[in-house]
Design a protein around this motif. Sequence first.
Motif, PDB file in Angstrom:
ATOM      1  N   HIS A   1      14.362  53.850 -59.486  1.00  0.00           N
ATOM      2  CA  HIS A   1      14.789  53.452 -58.226  1.00  0.00           C
ATOM      3  C   HIS A   1      14.576  52.197 -58.093  1.00  0.00           C
ATOM      4  N   LEU A   2      15.647  51.450 -57.560  1.00  0.00           N
ATOM      5  CA  LEU A   2      15.649  50.018 -57.170  1.00  0.00           C
ATOM      6  C   LEU A   2      16.315  49.818 -55.896  1.00  0.00           C
ATOM      7  N   VAL A   3      15.485  48.971 -54.914  1.00  0.00           N
ATOM      8  CA  VAL A   3      16.249  48.353 -53.884  1.00  0.00           C
ATOM      9  C   VAL A   3      16.032  46.995 -53.979  1.00  0.00           C
ATOM     10  N   MET A   4      17.371  46.436 -53.931  1.00  0.00           N
ATOM     11  CA  MET A   4      17.543  44.711 -53.783  1.00  0.00           C
ATOM     12  C   MET A   4      18.262  44.390 -53.045  1.00  0.00           C
ATOM     13  N   GLY A   5      18.124  43.092 -52.367  1.00  0.00           N
ATOM     14  CA  GLY A   5      18.811  42.479 -51.525  1.00  0.00           C
ATOM     15  C   GLY A   5      19.928  41.790 -52.154  1.00  0.00           C
ATOM     16  N   MET A   6      20.833  41.239 -51.608  1.00  0.00           N
ATOM     17  CA  MET A   6      22.367  40.791 -52.065  1.00  0.00           C
ATOM     18  C   MET A   6      21.866  39.304 -52.652  1.00  0.00           C
ATOM     19  N   THR A   7      20.819  38.661 -52.438  1.00  0.00           N
ATOM     20  CA  THR A   7      20.652  37.599 -53.166  1.00  0.00           C
ATOM     21  C   THR A   7      19.747  37.805 -54.250  1.00  0.00           C
ATOM     22  N   ASN A   8      19.120  38.787 -54.512  1.00  0.00           N
ATOM     23  CA  ASN A   8      18.314  39.061 -55.620  1.00  0.00           C
ATOM     24  C   ASN A   8      18.645  39.099 -57.019  1.00  0.00           C
ATOM     25  N   LYS A   9      17.883  38.712 -57.930  1.00  0.00           N
ATOM     26  CA  LYS A   9      18.147  39.168 -59.488  1.00  0.00           C
ATOM     27  C   LYS A   9      17.408  40.025 -59.932  1.00  0.00           C
ATOM     28  N   LYS A  10      17.887  41.241 -60.546  1.00  0.00           N
ATOM     29  CA  LYS A  10      17.106  42.323 -61.119  1.00  0.00           C
ATOM     30  C   LYS A  10      17.900  42.671 -62.373  1.00  0.00           C
ATOM     31  N   SER A  11      16.966  43.941 -63.152  1.00  0.00           N
ATOM     32  CA  SER A  11      17.498  44.427 -64.370  1.00  0.00           C
ATOM     33  C   SER A  11      17.155  45.679 -64.321  1.00  0.00           C
ATOM     34  N   LEU A  12      18.390  46.449 -65.078  1.00  0.00           N
ATOM     35  CA  LEU A  12      17.936  47.893 -65.225  1.00  0.00           C
ATOM     36  C   LEU A  12      17.981  47.832 -66.701  1.00  0.00           C
ATOM     37  N   LYS A  13      16.910  48.650 -67.241  1.00  0.00           N
ATOM     38  CA  LYS A  13      16.378  48.757 -68.599  1.00  0.00           C
ATOM     39  C   LYS A  13      16.890  50.258 -69.150  1.00  0.00           C
ATOM     40  N   CYS A  14      17.510  50.396 -70.362  1.00  0.00           N
ATOM     41  CA  CYS A  14      17.736  51.465 -71.011  1.00  0.00           C
ATOM     42  C   CYS A  14      17.228  51.531 -72.428  1.00  0.00           C
ATOM     43  N   GLU A  15      16.666  52.584 -72.922  1.00  0.00           N
ATOM     44  CA  GLU A  15      16.243  52.635 -74.271  1.00  0.00           C
ATOM     45  C   GLU A  15      16.510  53.864 -74.755  1.00  0.00           C
ATOM     46  N   GLN A  16      16.988  54.072 -76.008  1.00  0.00           N
ATOM     47  CA  GLN A  16      17.341  55.364 -76.760  1.00  0.00           C
ATOM     48  C   GLN A  16      16.503  55.552 -77.914  1.00  0.00           C
ATOM     49  N   HIS A  17      15.984  56.679 -78.157  1.00  0.00           N
ATOM     50  CA  HIS A  17      15.197  57.093 -79.053  1.00  0.00           C
ATOM     51  C   HIS A  17      15.661  57.901 -80.186  1.00  0.00           C
ATOM     52  N   LEU A  18      17.149  58.098 -80.265  1.00  0.00           N
ATOM     53  CA  LEU A  18      18.017  59.006 -81.097  1.00  0.00           C
ATOM     54  C   LEU A  18      18.435  58.199 -82.235  1.00  0.00           C
ATOM     55  N   GLY A  19      18.182  57.161 -82.511  1.00  0.00           N
ATOM     56  CA  GLY A  19      18.894  56.574 -83.706  1.00  0.00           C
ATOM     57  C   GLY A  19      20.284  56.411 -83.448  1.00  0.00           C
ATOM     58  N   HIS A  20      20.649  56.130 -82.503  1.00  0.00           N
ATOM     59  CA  HIS A  20      22.229  55.951 -82.010  1.00  0.00           C
ATOM     60  C   HIS A  20      22.517  54.382 -82.249  1.00  0.00           C
ATOM     61  N   ASN A  21      23.962  54.382 -82.305  1.00  0.00           N
ATOM     62  CA  ASN A  21      24.420  52.938 -82.594  1.00  0.00           C
ATOM     63  C   ASN A  21      25.228  52.591 -81.400  1.00  0.00           C
ATOM     64  N   ALA A  22      25.883  53.489 -80.720  1.00  0.00           N
ATOM     65  CA  ALA A  22      26.712  53.199 -79.407  1.00  0.00           C
ATOM     66  C   ALA A  22      25.676  53.401 -78.215  1.00  0.00           C
ATOM     67  N   MET A  23      25.945  52.306 -77.241  1.00  0.00           N
ATOM     68  CA  MET A  23      25.264  52.572 -75.947  1.00  0.00           C
ATOM     69  C   MET A  23      26.349  52.314 -74.760  1.00  0.00           C
ATOM     70  N   TYR A  24      26.024  52.964 -73.535  1.00  0.00           N
ATOM     71  CA  TYR A  24      26.880  52.932 -72.562  1.00  0.00           C
ATOM     72  C   TYR A  24      26.405  52.867 -71.225  1.00  0.00           C
ATOM     73  N   TRP A  25      26.987  51.975 -70.338  1.00  0.00           N
ATOM     74  CA  TRP A  25      26.645  51.776 -68.815  1.00  0.00           C
ATOM     75  C   TRP A  25      27.864  52.525 -68.151  1.00  0.00           C
ATOM     76  N   TYR A  26      27.196  53.516 -67.238  1.00  0.00           N
ATOM     77  CA  TYR A  26      28.326  54.242 -66.352  1.00  0.00           C
ATOM     78  C   TYR A  26      27.868  54.102 -64.754  1.00  0.00           C
ATOM     79  N   LYS A  27      28.829  53.990 -63.888  1.00  0.00           N
ATOM     80  CA  LYS A  27      28.403  53.935 -62.457  1.00  0.00           C
ATOM     81  C   LYS A  27      28.970  55.267 -61.825  1.00  0.00           C
TER      82      LYS A  27
END
Lengths: 115, 111
Positions: free
Chosen positions: A10-36
Amino acid sequence: ETGVTQTPRHLVMGMTNKKSLKCEQHLGHNAMYWYKQSAKKPLELMFVYNFKEQTENNSVPSRFSPECPNSSHLFLHLHTLQPEDSALYLCASSQDQGGTRNTIYFGEGSWLTVV
Amino acid sequence: AQSVTQLGSHVSVSEGALVLLRCNYSSSVPPYLFWYVQYPNQGLQLLLKYTSAATLVKGINGFEAEFKKSETSFHLTKPSAHMSDAAEYFCAVSEGNQFYFGTGTSLTVIP
């Protein structure tokens, strides 16, 4: 340990903030995706990386900036977001981007609220 | 481009009743087909997948789906609904290097 891990949940941020989302996969895969995933809307593919190279950018606004330093990690850098960007952001991975042979596995998602 | 249609954005069934969630795809070439489930506040979890080995596919939690080429369908069923089945269900198709998702069906189970 789940196959695809997202932080923060969960992340709450203001419109002027800078933040990052992190993803890590432990499956040995080669393709990664971001969906909204927004309420009452279909899943929207944002970015795809295959072997660390960006292969898809579905006209995503530049206030979203992805980074894939290696095949196991994917980031989504956020800056000057708008309230309409509030949504669940899902990270996923697959063996590679050859979808016909692959299964896509999702993380638990990061709930983003922009205030 | 491929399209995936899930008929019925909301389905309600009584506990113990048959669950039927519908999915149709548009490809003329048999694609790879998937069903995912999303419980509240969670990501999507794979329920089952069809990869041309058998037309009837069994998945987790008692769900199964049947691939019907003539109808371009891949409907999801469960003989007896349980309260814990209440969730959002997504049908997906992979073709080439793309995954295509349906808009989802929200399943409500009435006690």
